[in-house]
Design an enzyme around this catalytic site. Structure first.
Site, PDB file in Angstrom:
ATOM      1  N   HIS A   1      -4.668 -27.172 -57.805  1.00 23.23           N
ATOM      2  CA  HIS A   1      -4.751 -28.633 -57.643  1.00 23.23           C
ATOM      3  C   HIS A   1      -6.200 -29.112 -57.755  1.00 23.23           C
ATOM      4  O   HIS A   1      -6.468 -30.164 -58.325  1.00 23.23           O
ATOM      5  CB  HIS A   1      -4.148 -29.058 -56.299  1.00 23.23           C
ATOM      6  CG  HIS A   1      -2.666 -28.790 -56.205  1.00 23.23           C
ATOM      7  ND1 HIS A   1      -1.793 -29.131 -57.213  1.00 23.23           N
ATOM      8  CD2 HIS A   1      -1.900 -28.216 -55.225  1.00 23.23           C
ATOM      9  CE1 HIS A   1      -0.563 -28.774 -56.869  1.00 23.23           C
ATOM     10  NE2 HIS A   1      -0.600 -28.211 -55.663  1.00 23.23           N
TER      11      HIS A   1
ATOM     12  N   SER B   1      11.418 -36.281 -63.862  1.00 24.25           N
ATOM     13  CA  SER B   1      11.198 -36.162 -62.423  1.00 24.25           C
ATOM     14  C   SER B   1      10.902 -37.483 -61.702  1.00 24.25           C
ATOM     15  O   SER B   1       9.939 -37.591 -60.947  1.00 24.25           O
ATOM     16  CB  SER B   1      10.055 -35.169 -62.147  1.00 24.25           C
ATOM     17  OG  SER B   1      10.391 -33.914 -62.660  1.00 24.25           O
TER      18      SER B   1
ATOM     19  N   ASP C   1       1.612 -31.476 -64.601  1.00 28.88           N
ATOM     20  CA  ASP C   1       2.361 -30.357 -64.026  1.00 28.88           C
ATOM     21  C   ASP C   1       1.717 -29.022 -64.394  1.00 28.88           C
ATOM     22  O   ASP C   1       1.105 -28.897 -65.453  1.00 28.88           O
ATOM     23  CB  ASP C   1       3.807 -30.422 -64.552  1.00 28.88           C
ATOM     24  CG  ASP C   1       4.753 -29.588 -63.709  1.00 28.88           C
ATOM     25  OD1 ASP C   1       4.355 -29.104 -62.631  1.00 28.88           O
ATOM     26  OD2 ASP C   1       5.913 -29.409 -64.144  1.00 28.88           O
TER      27      ASP C   1
ATOM     28  N   ASN D   1       7.602 -34.509 -53.314  1.00 29.76           N
ATOM     29  CA  ASN D   1       6.609 -33.458 -53.056  1.00 29.76           C
ATOM     30  C   ASN D   1       6.417 -33.138 -51.573  1.00 29.76           C
ATOM     31  O   ASN D   1       5.823 -32.113 -51.226  1.00 29.76           O
ATOM     32  CB  ASN D   1       5.257 -33.796 -53.699  1.00 29.76           C
ATOM     33  CG  ASN D   1       5.233 -33.621 -55.203  1.00 29.76           C
ATOM     34  OD1 ASN D   1       4.482 -34.287 -55.909  1.00 29.76           O
ATOM     35  ND2 ASN D   1       6.056 -32.721 -55.742  1.00 29.76           N
TER      36      ASN D   1
ATOM     37  N   ARG E   1       7.275 -29.603 -50.154  1.00 27.69           N
ATOM     38  CA  ARG E   1       6.427 -28.412 -50.291  1.00 27.69           C
ATOM     39  C   ARG E   1       5.945 -27.947 -48.913  1.00 27.69           C
ATOM     40  O   ARG E   1       6.128 -28.639 -47.920  1.00 27.69           O
ATOM     41  CB  ARG E   1       5.248 -28.741 -51.201  1.00 27.69           C
ATOM     42  CG  ARG E   1       5.751 -29.083 -52.596  1.00 27.69           C
ATOM     43  CD  ARG E   1       4.651 -29.294 -53.579  1.00 27.69           C
ATOM     44  NE  ARG E   1       5.256 -29.501 -54.886  1.00 27.69           N
ATOM     45  CZ  ARG E   1       4.684 -29.243 -56.040  1.00 27.69           C
ATOM     46  NH1 ARG E   1       3.471 -28.756 -56.071  1.00 27.69           N
ATOM     47  NH2 ARG E   1       5.320 -29.457 -57.173  1.00 27.69           N
TER      48      ARG E   1
ATOM     49  N   ASN F   1      -0.195 -26.977 -62.081  1.00 30.43           N
ATOM     50  CA  ASN F   1      -1.347 -26.530 -61.279  1.00 30.43           C
ATOM     51  C   ASN F   1      -1.041 -25.242 -60.520  1.00 30.43           C
ATOM     52  O   ASN F   1      -1.875 -24.338 -60.435  1.00 30.43           O
ATOM     53  CB  ASN F   1      -1.722 -27.590 -60.233  1.00 30.43           C
ATOM     54  CG  ASN F   1      -2.204 -28.878 -60.845  1.00 30.43           C
ATOM     55  OD1 ASN F   1      -2.496 -28.921 -62.027  1.00 30.43           O
ATOM     56  ND2 ASN F   1      -2.280 -29.919 -60.044  1.00 30.43           N
TER      57      ASN F   1
ATOM     58  N   ARG G   1      11.371 -32.692 -68.350  1.00 30.25           N
ATOM     59  CA  ARG G   1      12.107 -33.633 -67.503  1.00 30.25           C
ATOM     60  C   ARG G   1      11.136 -34.684 -66.997  1.00 30.25           C
ATOM     61  O   ARG G   1       9.922 -34.483 -67.025  1.00 30.25           O
ATOM     62  CB  ARG G   1      12.809 -32.911 -66.351  1.00 30.25           C
ATOM     63  CG  ARG G   1      11.919 -32.027 -65.537  1.00 30.25           C
ATOM     64  CD  ARG G   1      12.672 -31.356 -64.387  1.00 30.25           C
ATOM     65  NE  ARG G   1      11.779 -30.447 -63.698  1.00 30.25           N
ATOM     66  CZ  ARG G   1      11.710 -29.134 -63.903  1.00 30.25           C
ATOM     67  NH1 ARG G   1      12.510 -28.559 -64.782  1.00 30.25           N
ATOM     68  NH2 ARG G   1      10.852 -28.384 -63.243  1.00 30.25           N
TER      69      ARG G   1
HETATM   70  C1  FPP Z   1       2.121 -30.507 -60.214  1.00 32.75           C
HETATM   71  O1  FPP Z   1       1.828 -29.150 -60.394  1.00 32.75           O
HETATM   72  C2  FPP Z   1       1.019 -31.191 -59.613  1.00 32.75           C
HETATM   73  C3  FPP Z   1       1.048 -31.908 -58.448  1.00 32.75           C
HETATM   74  C4  FPP Z   1       2.243 -32.085 -57.624  1.00 32.75           C
HETATM   75  C5  FPP Z   1      -0.156 -32.534 -57.930  1.00 32.75           C
HETATM   76  C6  FPP Z   1      -0.979 -33.272 -58.932  1.00 32.75           C
HETATM   77  C7  FPP Z   1      -2.294 -33.361 -58.388  1.00 32.75           C
HETATM   78  C8  FPP Z   1      -3.438 -33.184 -59.056  1.00 32.75           C
HETATM   79  C9  FPP Z   1      -3.588 -32.952 -60.508  1.00 32.75           C
HETATM   80  C10 FPP Z   1      -4.639 -33.164 -58.254  1.00 32.75           C
HETATM   81  C11 FPP Z   1      -5.500 -34.278 -58.215  1.00 32.75           C
HETATM   82  C12 FPP Z   1      -5.090 -35.625 -58.577  1.00 32.75           C
HETATM   83  C13 FPP Z   1      -5.884 -36.648 -58.243  1.00 32.75           C
HETATM   84  C14 FPP Z   1      -5.553 -38.023 -58.627  1.00 32.75           C
HETATM   85  C15 FPP Z   1      -7.098 -36.412 -57.493  1.00 32.75           C
HETATM   86  P1  FPP Z   1       2.719 -28.100 -59.614  1.00 32.75           P
HETATM   87  O2  FPP Z   1       2.086 -27.851 -58.307  1.00 32.75           O
HETATM   88  O3  FPP Z   1       4.129 -28.590 -59.537  1.00 32.75           O
HETATM   89  O4  FPP Z   1       2.611 -26.867 -60.536  1.00 32.75           O
HETATM   90  P2  FPP Z   1       3.733 -25.754 -60.759  1.00 32.75           P
HETATM   91  O5  FPP Z   1       4.883 -26.438 -61.422  1.00 32.75           O
HETATM   92  O6  FPP Z   1       3.045 -24.782 -61.670  1.00 32.75           O
HETATM   93  O7  FPP Z   1       4.067 -25.180 -59.435  1.00 32.75           O
END
Ligand code: FPP
Length: 241
Positions: free
Chosen positions: A36, A195, A19, A67, A70, A21, A193
């Protein structure tokens, strides 16, 4: 880096909710997809660190059944990232002896992505090193519901006696049926959490919630969490001896 805990006492199976990104990208004034992409690079580093820490199974949450809520831009950007990641990493994963599996419902995923997922599973199926499981369009409740549907079909077909439905038989219908339960579940980015991640499987897991945003998470940090796990006492509902 030396193995901080040796071969015994460490978590055999670590599951990670990657989490943060989006926030990582926003902090840099960049679009969420930039985060990401940075997150995907971390996957490579963390997988490479696993053998050193005695982690034989690594399961990562890449995309949840929730997801899809989004924006269309983010969802299609993530799908295209998954396609590119799989196409690009297949060779390196095979060379690193990593066996890859996917869990989650493939029905809603596009055919090209599903084909790449199938190919990656096939091409690494003889690998005997780290078992990397990527949860893609995965939700714990959805998994239990799909498992229950298959179980009910087996009951209806006379293949399973309802009297035999128990804690041993039900998990055979889960996506994770070939994997051990996670010993340690890590979530990055300061959120505490789970999730909808591995709900059944994590009943007795230890948890670590760390503030690091996923694109800043390193193999070294995983090593520290693994070492800390080694100091915990798991009682599985029993008492200390
Ligand atoms: C959560 O961060 C992340 C995701 C929903 C996507 C996870 C994906 C990757 C790490 C990319 C690549 C994975 C592979 C296997 C190639 P968020 O977007 O919810 O972050 P935030 O809470 O800061 O908004």
């Amino acid at each position: 880096m030396v193995n901080p805990i040796g071969d015994s006492g460490g978590p055999r199976h670590v599951a990670i909710i990657m989490d943060g990104n989006g926030r990582w990208a926003t902090q840099r004034g960049r679009p969420r997809l930039f985060g990401h992409h940075a997150g995907a690079k971390r996957v490579r580093e963390v997988v490479s660190g696993c053998p050193e820490f005695g982690v034989k199974y690594l399961t990562i949450f890449a995309f949840s059944t929730e997801n899809w809520k989004r924006t269309q831009v983010e969802v299609s950007g993530l799908m295209s990232l998954f396609r590119r990641y799989i196409a690009r990493e297949t060779r390196a994963l095979f060379e690193k002896n990593v066996r890859v599996r996917f869990i989650g419902d493939r029905v809603q995923l596009d055919d090209k992505l599903v084909q790449l997922m199938d190919d990656l599973e096939q091409q690494t199926k003889s690998c005997t090193g780290v078992n990397l499981t990527i949860a893609l369009n995965y939700g714990g409740r959805d998994e239990v519901a799909r498992a229950t549907k298959r179980l009910a079909e087996d009951v209806k077909a006379g293949k399973l006696d309802p009297a035999d439905v128990n804690e041993e038989t039900l998990p055979r219908y889960l996506d994770t049926h070939v994997l051990p339960d996670p010993d340690l579940v890590v979530r990055t980015s300061g959120e505490a959490r789970i999730s909808n991640f591995l709900l059944w499987q994590s009943a007795y897991a230890e948890y670590e919630f760390v503030d690091t945003l996923w694109p800043d998470f390193t193999a070294e940090e995983l090593g520290r969490l693994v070492a800390r796990y080694g100091t915990r006492e798991r009682r599985f509902g029993g008492v200390a001896v």
